[in-house]
Design a protein around this motif. Structure first.
Motif, PDB file in Angstrom:
ATOM      1  N   LYS A 103      -3.365 -14.435  -0.539  1.00 48.61           N
ATOM      2  CA  LYS A 103      -2.696 -14.890   0.677  1.00 48.61           C
ATOM      3  C   LYS A 103      -1.505 -14.015   1.019  1.00 48.61           C
ATOM      4  CE  LYS A 103      -2.986 -19.792  -0.063  1.00 48.61           C
ATOM      5  NZ  LYS A 103      -2.108 -20.957  -0.245  1.00 48.61           N
ATOM      6  N   TYR A 104      -0.714 -13.741   0.009  1.00 49.15           N
ATOM      7  CA  TYR A 104       0.495 -12.977   0.280  1.00 49.15           C
ATOM      8  C   TYR A 104       0.165 -11.506   0.553  1.00 49.15           C
ATOM      9  CZ  TYR A 104       5.246 -11.273  -0.115  1.00 49.15           C
ATOM     10  OH  TYR A 104       6.451 -10.686   0.139  1.00 49.15           O
ATOM     11  N   ALA A 105      -0.795 -10.988  -0.181  1.00 46.71           N
ATOM     12  CA  ALA A 105      -1.188  -9.588   0.025  1.00 46.71           C
ATOM     13  C   ALA A 105      -1.680  -9.380   1.457  1.00 46.71           C
ATOM     14  CB  ALA A 105      -2.267  -9.190  -0.976  1.00 46.71           C
ATOM     15  N   LEU A 106      -2.393 -10.367   1.951  1.00 44.61           N
ATOM     16  CA  LEU A 106      -2.916 -10.259   3.312  1.00 44.61           C
ATOM     17  C   LEU A 106      -1.793 -10.062   4.324  1.00 44.61           C
ATOM     18  CD1 LEU A 106      -5.360 -10.382   5.205  1.00 44.61           C
ATOM     19  CD2 LEU A 106      -5.002 -12.839   5.376  1.00 44.61           C
ATOM     20  N   THR A 107      -0.694 -10.762   4.124  1.00 43.89           N
ATOM     21  CA  THR A 107       0.422 -10.619   5.064  1.00 43.89           C
ATOM     22  C   THR A 107       0.991  -9.203   5.025  1.00 43.89           C
ATOM     23  OG1 THR A 107       2.198 -11.205   3.526  1.00 43.89           O
ATOM     24  CG2 THR A 107       1.064 -13.020   4.625  1.00 43.89           C
ATOM     25  N   LYS A 108       0.750  -8.508   3.931  1.00 37.52           N
ATOM     26  CA  LYS A 108       1.226  -7.136   3.813  1.00 37.52           C
ATOM     27  C   LYS A 108       0.131  -6.134   4.197  1.00 37.52           C
ATOM     28  CE  LYS A 108       5.177  -8.245   1.809  1.00 37.52           C
ATOM     29  NZ  LYS A 108       6.486  -7.940   2.395  1.00 37.52           N
ATOM     30  N   GLY A 109      -0.992  -6.659   4.653  1.00 35.95           N
ATOM     31  CA  GLY A 109      -2.076  -5.773   5.060  1.00 35.95           C
ATOM     32  C   GLY A 109      -2.939  -5.280   3.921  1.00 35.95           C
ATOM     33  N   TYR A 110      -2.857  -5.962   2.805  1.00 39.48           N
ATOM     34  CA  TYR A 110      -3.642  -5.526   1.647  1.00 39.48           C
ATOM     35  C   TYR A 110      -4.827  -6.448   1.391  1.00 39.48           C
ATOM     36  CZ  TYR A 110      -0.463  -1.851   0.390  1.00 39.48           C
ATOM     37  OH  TYR A 110       0.256  -0.689   0.388  1.00 39.48           O
ATOM     38  N   ALA A 111      -5.901  -5.841   0.927  1.00 43.14           N
ATOM     39  CA  ALA A 111      -7.080  -6.621   0.551  1.00 43.14           C
ATOM     40  C   ALA A 111      -7.272  -6.497  -0.956  1.00 43.14           C
ATOM     41  CB  ALA A 111      -8.309  -6.110   1.274  1.00 43.14           C
ATOM     42  N   LEU A 112      -7.986  -7.431  -1.520  1.00 41.77           N
ATOM     43  CA  LEU A 112      -8.145  -7.468  -2.966  1.00 41.77           C
ATOM     44  C   LEU A 112      -9.584  -7.249  -3.408  1.00 41.77           C
ATOM     45  CD1 LEU A 112      -5.781 -10.373  -4.033  1.00 41.77           C
ATOM     46  CD2 LEU A 112      -5.431  -7.935  -4.195  1.00 41.77           C
ATOM     47  N   LEU A 113      -9.736  -6.355  -4.359  1.00 38.07           N
ATOM     48  CA  LEU A 113     -11.021  -6.204  -5.031  1.00 38.07           C
ATOM     49  C   LEU A 113     -10.969  -7.090  -6.260  1.00 38.07           C
ATOM     50  CD1 LEU A 113     -11.480  -2.347  -4.777  1.00 38.07           C
ATOM     51  CD2 LEU A 113     -13.117  -4.043  -3.985  1.00 38.07           C
ATOM     52  N   LEU A 114     -11.843  -8.054  -6.326  1.00 33.90           N
ATOM     53  CA  LEU A 114     -11.826  -8.977  -7.456  1.00 33.90           C
ATOM     54  C   LEU A 114     -12.879  -8.592  -8.489  1.00 33.90           C
ATOM     55  CD1 LEU A 114     -11.054 -11.445  -9.045  1.00 33.90           C
ATOM     56  CD2 LEU A 114     -12.442 -12.832  -7.524  1.00 33.90           C
ATOM     57  N   CYS A 115     -12.432  -8.424  -9.717  1.00 28.74           N
ATOM     58  CA  CYS A 115     -13.341  -8.035 -10.788  1.00 28.74           C
ATOM     59  C   CYS A 115     -13.284  -9.028 -11.934  1.00 28.74           C
ATOM     60  CB  CYS A 115     -12.953  -6.656 -11.322  1.00 28.74           C
ATOM     61  SG  CYS A 115     -12.861  -5.398 -10.048  1.00 28.74           S
ATOM     62  N   ASN A 116     -14.397  -9.644 -12.217  1.00 31.09           N
ATOM     63  CA  ASN A 116     -14.470 -10.582 -13.334  1.00 31.09           C
ATOM     64  C   ASN A 116     -14.905  -9.864 -14.593  1.00 31.09           C
ATOM     65  OD1 ASN A 116     -15.326 -12.356 -10.752  1.00 31.09           O
ATOM     66  ND2 ASN A 116     -14.328 -13.616 -12.270  1.00 31.09           N
ATOM     67  N   SER A 117     -14.078  -9.954 -15.616  1.00 26.27           N
ATOM     68  CA  SER A 117     -14.434  -9.236 -16.844  1.00 26.27           C
ATOM     69  C   SER A 117     -15.259 -10.089 -17.785  1.00 26.27           C
ATOM     70  CB  SER A 117     -13.167  -8.763 -17.549  1.00 26.27           C
ATOM     71  OG  SER A 117     -12.401  -9.887 -17.942  1.00 26.27           O
TER      72      SER A 117
END
Lengths: 346, 346
Positions: A87-101
């Motif tokens: 949520k917060y990253a989005l406000t900064k224009g960032y997207a997240l790559l989610l990796c499950n180990s």
DNA sequence: GTGAAAGCGCTAACAC
DNA sequence: GTGTTAGCGCTTTCAC
């Protein structure tokens, strides 16, 4: 994919300007004559043109992506942290790559490597290698290798000697909140169930447990601290063991290493038809399971949204504020619900 | 970030070959003399060189990224689908950008747009606009715009007239499994709680419920089908309403629109000190909450891993097998646990 | 089997 | 204000 996508040049040609001007219009923060701006904008609109972020990333050397490696997103503790970060990253224009180990070290390594290749601007990691009290040499080296090219931030973990960003809940404080609370409502016999020796989040809690027990001059009964694991069945096993091995001297309160373990413990009591009022239960993490549980769990809460904000801020400002406390500790809070009862008469 | 990273040219220079050769070594599937291959490889190794995936993406026009838009990853139904998709995508070399829309249409739009700009090779979407029985025109247009440049796949949703990929559990079949089962153990008075009218996943279930009730010649009591929502408190409310409004004629079995609603219903019963054996409960989705719940829920299970595999396969093969059944329906299974009891004597 | 060179689509100096 | 041009780091013909 292969269909020739429309580019900034196509727009430029039709608007009779140069590609640079189109780029400026896109950027929005450059001086462009209002008239040409409008003309260009209308053509962009007409084609629904969307600039290619990959090309932009290559020139600007910023992908506006953050990598997030964690053991298992179906675990509510992780998903609750993740969503706040996202949520917060989005406000900064960032997207997240989610990796499950999936708690697999090789998979974790693979993900870390791939994220670096993909030029993410930072990696957030939870679980796995960052929670080993005796860190694995090779695993640590991989991390420090990666830290040469991009900032790495650990949530609720720390590796001695690795100078990377870290943000974590003060779990010892969490245990303190719990024990002080239990003592305040009259408990003197307190057990701690679950966790695995050698995992930092467990070791910290166990140590705090012992120290608080002693600070309150309460009896320390070794059989009341039982390692087992982090899931429901671990909770069942630990509760079972507690009940079997301490028939003459049972505690009155049971702390779980996390909410899931407490839910397991409750279930074991249910299986044995033990009245739930026999014990007070306290969880840890304040996952949404704590509210789902019946009774709803009194538990220690992380400040999820603060963790999310701080994590992103630390990571993204890492270039500027070099070496400015890379290490943030956040206070937990006690969330009181229905799983504890007051000892009367004592 | 700004530190000049090492490139294939640096490797090439040191190995006294051209950048093309380094590229070939990296690719691995080109004829390169063993001797030079080794030399190049050793230098790559020496520097721990990692090719820049962004640059590669730009030339090859493939990012090996998939976008996944869903309402809320802390909801176990979504996280269980997500993790299966991610696991399988990883084996194909794909990474996932996870975007939480938080049930906000604008946010969903924003995410869709950003994913397209980032050149993901496909988008998977769950929830939100794809589950409206009366689709929003603007929202649908956005989607079809996006489908011009990349494949879109809906999980458990479908929009009439939008020719995009879709994979979903046959939820009507799920309701059929439940009702047949309940009938088989002697129930004739069956309620359906939760959901929201106008959301496809609800409408499908309600319709199937009515049709099955009639097929079995059971009594259809309008007051036994109660809309409310999808979360725990919706379950509480619906159960409360059921109990208040049907004092003279209560059902013997209660189906929840999903597991969460059933957990709410159970809680409401607990609050009212109603013996849980008064009703049989059946959930839907087989989220991990069904096992956490006490009693453990009998529920309809999605075939999560199959959904994950099919979703990725459909998306990634979309370029080749054009128009080959874009529409996959997957059978649910009934997971029998402890929340139903047999009607005796009837 | 290997190298030269032309892009991929964008941004950022630097001119004008 | 706007255009020219040189990259960003890689892949891929096309020669040799």
């Amino acid at each position: 994919m292969k269909k020739k996508s429309i580019t900034i040049y196509d727009i430029a040609r039709e608007a009779k300007v140069s590609s640079a001007t189109v780029s400026r219009v896109l950027a929005g923060n450059y001086p462009v004559k209002e008239e040409t701006r409008k003309r260009v904008a209308s053509i962009i609109d007409k084609y629904g043109f969307q600039p290619n972020a990959v090309a932009r990333s290559l020139t600007k050397r910023e992908t506006r992506m953050i990598g997030f490696v964690l053991p298992d997103i179906t675990n509510p503790f992780f998903s609750q942290v993740f969503i706040e970060v996202e949520k917060y990253a989005l406000t900064k224009g960032y997207a997240l790559l989610l990796c499950n180990s999936m708690n697999d070290s090789e998979m974790e390594s693979k993900h870390l490597k791939l994220l670096a290749e993909r030029q993410v601007e930072g990696i957030i990691i939870m679980g796995g290698r960052i929670n080993k009290s005796a860190p694995d040499r090779v695993e640590v080296n991989e991390l420090s290798e990666i830290m040469n090219s991009l900032p790495v931030l650990m949530i609720n973990g720390k590796i001695e000697g690795l100078d990377c960003y870290s943000i974590r809940t003060d779990e010892a404080k969490g245990i303190e909140l719990i024990i002080n609370y239990l003592v305040s409502i009259g408990h003197e016999k307190i057990a701690l169930l679950g966790g695995i020796e050698g995992i930092t989040t467990t070791d910290i809690k166990v140590e705090a447990y012992k120290s608080l027990i002693s600070r309150h001059h309460l009896p320390f009964v070794p059989g009341w601290q039982i390692y087992s694991g982090f899931d429901i069945s671990s909770g069942e096993q630990a509760m079972d063991k507690l009940l079997r091995n301490n028939k003459q001297d049972l505690p009155t309160a049971v702390i779980g290493i996390n909410d899931m373990v407490v839910i397991g413990a409750l279930r074991e009591c249910g299986r044995r038809k033990i009245d739930l009022n026999e014990f007070s239960f306290v969880g840890f993490d304040n996952t949404n399971l704590a509210e789902i549980s019946n009774p709803q769990l009194t538990t220690v809460s992380h400040q999820y949204s603060e963790i999310g904000r701080k994590a992103v801020d630390l990571l993204l400002n890492s270039k500027n504020e070099k070496h400015k406390n890379k290490d943030v500790e956040i206070n937990p809070k006690l969330e009181i619900r229905d799983s504890c009862y007051e000892m009367i008469g004592n």
